[in-house]
Scaffold this active site. Sequence first.
Site, mmCIF file in Angstrom:
data_model
loop_
_atom_site.group_PDB
_atom_site.id
_atom_site.type_symbol
_atom_site.label_atom_id
_atom_site.label_comp_id
_atom_site.label_asym_id
_atom_site.label_seq_id
_atom_site.Cartn_x
_atom_site.Cartn_y
_atom_site.Cartn_z
ATOM 1 N N THR A 67 44.210 30.548 2.821
ATOM 2 C CA THR A 67 43.388 29.920 1.787
ATOM 3 C C THR A 67 42.611 28.726 2.338
ATOM 4 O OG1 THR A 67 43.594 28.548 -0.197
ATOM 5 C CG2 THR A 67 45.537 28.713 1.165
ATOM 6 N N ASP A 68 41.505 28.397 1.670
ATOM 7 C CA ASP A 68 40.750 27.194 2.057
ATOM 8 C C ASP A 68 41.503 25.916 1.696
ATOM 9 O OD1 ASP A 68 40.429 27.306 -0.725
ATOM 10 O OD2 ASP A 68 38.241 27.207 -0.700
ATOM 11 N N GLU A 69 42.549 26.043 0.845
ATOM 12 C CA GLU A 69 43.230 24.834 0.353
ATOM 13 C C GLU A 69 43.972 24.092 1.472
ATOM 14 O OE1 GLU A 69 45.086 25.205 -3.470
ATOM 15 O OE2 GLU A 69 43.797 26.885 -4.018
ATOM 16 N N TYR B 242 51.949 24.207 -2.474
ATOM 17 C CA TYR B 242 51.373 25.522 -2.144
ATOM 18 C C TYR B 242 50.577 25.445 -0.840
ATOM 19 C CZ TYR B 242 47.854 29.256 -2.121
ATOM 20 O OH TYR B 242 47.021 30.272 -1.739
ATOM 21 N N LYS C 2 51.246 27.199 2.873
ATOM 22 C CA LYS C 2 50.296 28.113 3.514
ATOM 23 C C LYS C 2 49.869 27.545 4.872
ATOM 24 C CE LYS C 2 48.658 31.455 2.167
ATOM 25 N NZ LYS C 2 49.095 32.893 2.215
HETATM 26 P P1 NAD Z 1 49.503 36.945 -6.275
HETATM 27 O O1 NAD Z 1 50.423 35.820 -6.648
HETATM 28 O O2 NAD Z 1 48.679 37.587 -7.342
HETATM 29 O O3 NAD Z 1 50.318 38.114 -5.555
HETATM 30 C C1 NAD Z 1 51.311 37.859 -4.601
HETATM 31 C C2 NAD Z 1 52.096 39.159 -4.383
HETATM 32 O O4 NAD Z 1 53.112 38.895 -3.397
HETATM 33 C C3 NAD Z 1 52.817 39.650 -5.645
HETATM 34 O O5 NAD Z 1 52.608 41.034 -5.805
HETATM 35 C C4 NAD Z 1 54.273 39.331 -5.373
HETATM 36 O O6 NAD Z 1 55.176 40.245 -6.010
HETATM 37 C C5 NAD Z 1 54.330 39.426 -3.863
HETATM 38 N N1 NAD Z 1 55.430 38.623 -3.287
HETATM 39 C C6 NAD Z 1 55.736 37.329 -3.572
HETATM 40 N N2 NAD Z 1 56.813 36.943 -2.875
HETATM 41 C C7 NAD Z 1 57.198 38.007 -2.129
HETATM 42 C C8 NAD Z 1 58.233 38.233 -1.185
HETATM 43 N N3 NAD Z 1 59.124 37.263 -0.872
HETATM 44 N N4 NAD Z 1 58.313 39.446 -0.586
HETATM 45 C C9 NAD Z 1 57.432 40.428 -0.901
HETATM 46 N N5 NAD Z 1 56.439 40.279 -1.792
HETATM 47 C C10 NAD Z 1 56.313 39.081 -2.397
HETATM 48 O O7 NAD Z 1 48.588 36.336 -5.125
HETATM 49 P P2 NAD Z 1 47.061 36.644 -4.764
HETATM 50 O O8 NAD Z 1 46.196 35.763 -5.579
HETATM 51 O O9 NAD Z 1 46.836 38.114 -4.767
HETATM 52 O O10 NAD Z 1 47.011 36.098 -3.266
HETATM 53 C C11 NAD Z 1 47.333 36.948 -2.169
HETATM 54 C C12 NAD Z 1 47.208 36.154 -0.884
HETATM 55 O O11 NAD Z 1 45.898 35.630 -0.764
HETATM 56 C C13 NAD Z 1 48.155 34.958 -0.813
HETATM 57 O O12 NAD Z 1 48.649 34.867 0.501
HETATM 58 C C14 NAD Z 1 47.262 33.762 -1.152
HETATM 59 O O13 NAD Z 1 47.731 32.595 -0.534
HETATM 60 C C15 NAD Z 1 45.955 34.225 -0.555
HETATM 61 N N6 NAD Z 1 44.748 33.676 -1.188
HETATM 62 C C16 NAD Z 1 44.575 33.759 -2.547
HETATM 63 C C17 NAD Z 1 43.410 33.270 -3.122
HETATM 64 C C18 NAD Z 1 43.154 33.377 -4.607
HETATM 65 O O14 NAD Z 1 42.141 32.870 -5.095
HETATM 66 N N7 NAD Z 1 43.991 34.055 -5.384
HETATM 67 C C19 NAD Z 1 42.418 32.688 -2.316
HETATM 68 C C20 NAD Z 1 42.634 32.626 -0.926
HETATM 69 C C21 NAD Z 1 43.794 33.123 -0.374
HETATM 70 P P1 TYD Z 2 43.578 27.852 -10.157
HETATM 71 O O1 TYD Z 2 43.034 29.138 -10.717
HETATM 72 O O2 TYD Z 2 44.995 27.491 -10.443
HETATM 73 O O3 TYD Z 2 43.282 27.856 -8.591
HETATM 74 P P2 TYD Z 2 43.444 26.659 -7.482
HETATM 75 O O4 TYD Z 2 44.100 25.494 -8.073
HETATM 76 O O5 TYD Z 2 44.277 27.342 -6.465
HETATM 77 O O6 TYD Z 2 42.046 26.363 -7.034
HETATM 78 O O7 TYD Z 2 42.675 26.695 -10.693
HETATM 79 C C1 TYD Z 2 41.278 26.615 -10.408
HETATM 80 C C2 TYD Z 2 40.776 25.292 -10.916
HETATM 81 O O8 TYD Z 2 40.882 25.284 -12.343
HETATM 82 C C3 TYD Z 2 41.597 24.118 -10.427
HETATM 83 O O9 TYD Z 2 40.709 23.024 -10.179
HETATM 84 C C4 TYD Z 2 42.504 23.796 -11.595
HETATM 85 C C5 TYD Z 2 41.673 24.179 -12.804
HETATM 86 N N1 TYD Z 2 42.454 24.653 -13.986
HETATM 87 C C6 TYD Z 2 42.213 24.074 -15.251
HETATM 88 O O10 TYD Z 2 41.359 23.185 -15.399
HETATM 89 N N2 TYD Z 2 42.937 24.532 -16.306
HETATM 90 C C7 TYD Z 2 43.905 25.497 -16.188
HETATM 91 O O11 TYD Z 2 44.566 25.844 -17.195
HETATM 92 C C8 TYD Z 2 44.120 26.088 -14.907
HETATM 93 C C9 TYD Z 2 45.146 27.167 -14.699
HETATM 94 C C10 TYD Z 2 43.373 25.640 -13.818
#
Ligand code: NAD
Ligand code: TYD
Length: 353
Positions: A132-134, A158, A162
């Site tokens: 992630t960019d975070e 988080y 990561k």
């Molecule tokens: P998500 O929370 O929707 O899905 C995570 C999946 O991992 C779930 O299906 C869960 O059951 C599985 N999981 C969790 N713990 C586990 C374990 N111990 N063993 C096996 N499986 C397990 O997450 P997402 O949003 O799909 O993100 C996927 C990846 O992409 C993550 O690594 C996250 O850090 C990265 N990422 C997400 C975003 C975003 O915007 N959602 C952006 C950049 C990077």
């Molecule tokens: P989120 O989807 O949790 O992603 P991340 O924190 O990983 O970027 O949140 C996106 C942005 O939205 C973040 O700045 C937090 C804000 N946010 C709210 O303002 N209200 C909410 O209820 C949630 C879940 C997030």
Amino acid sequence: MILVTGGAGFIGANFVLDWLRTSDEPVVNLDALTYAGNLENLASLQGDPRHIFVQGDICDRALIDRLFAEHRPRAIVHFAAESHVDRSIHGPGDFVRTNVNGTFTLLEAARGHWMSLEGEAKGGFRFHHVSTDEVYGSLGPNDPAFTETKTYEPNSPYSASKAASDHLVRAWHHTYGLPVTTSNCSNNYGPYHFPEKLIPLMIANALAGKPLPVYGDGMQIRDWLFVTDHCSAIRAILAKGTPGEVYNVGGWNEKPNIEIVNTLCALLDELKPDPAGSYRRLITYVTDRPGHDRRYAIDARKIERELGWRPAETFDTGIRKTVEWYLANQNWVAHVQSGAYRDWVEKNYAGRE
Ligand code: NAD
Ligand code: TYD
């Protein structure tokens, strides 16, 4: 075949669906099915022999060794993680366990497998780590966007977990030569996004006539990428990426949260008007998230220059598709809003003014 971890979650499921739409190479999908994992995301693959689902934990070394021995994947794409910043504030332990220990376990199992390979199989093997960019921390309004050489300054449990996993992946390449690649991507949105993250939460709450909780002043900025564009970026890295390299992936769509919420309200006003008036009436400013990062921005020029990848969707096309998907899949939303989901909403929002 390839081994995918976390392929029942939001991005992982989109990746598996996309992979099998564009290729016939089978996928072994290892997922623990935590609250975020949902086999309904993969319902369209039922009976498809190219998809082998295994319920299990990435911390289970014996299981992963068995999967490597049995299926001999040519690559692993590692999505499995605890992924929600707000949950990491309430309970960081699971984040360290899955994101740090889990990635360590996978790296060790992959290293053992890779060492047993020879010739082309060894040279072509890949471990792709999805990050992630975070990890880069928070930007000021005029700071340049994150490049791949930006220092790591993670601020939440988080992002710290990561960041730790990224460092392990880097070290397994540097020390052992494991052919790894890493992508650091901005905020994704699209189908199958769990409705506790900003965009799907706002859509679900608006349709239910509930408040739309905007943290703080709503001026925090994120870069947004439609999920299938993230999938195509990972496919490009697997096909053409250089081992040991990091690629930043983003949508060139920096937006303040309040603008996202207003856009969602306008789309819903158009596609499913509410006789009570614009959904904007539901916008409610609530207490901010502790340690809330102000701005993320991705400089995605390296992946464009080196691998020829650019996002196919604009924010306007992607967000419209997303709202349309949620309107057409209200059953999916209803099913994931289980008792556990309601407990989370109570825990995260009850204490906010
Ligand atoms: P998500 O929370 O929707 O899905 C995570 C999946 O991992 C779930 O299906 C869960 O059951 C599985 N999981 C969790 N713990 C586990 C374990 N111990 N063993 C096996 N499986 C397990 O997450 P997402 O949003 O799909 O993100 C996927 C990846 O992409 C993550 O690594 C996250 O850090 C990265 N990422 C997400 C975003 C975003 O915007 N959602 C952006 C950049 C990077
Ligand atoms: P989120 O989807 O949790 O992603 P991340 O924190 O990983 O970027 O949140 C996106 C942005 O939205 C973040 O700045 C937090 C804000 N946010 C709210 O303002 N209200 C909410 O209820 C949630 C879940 C997030």
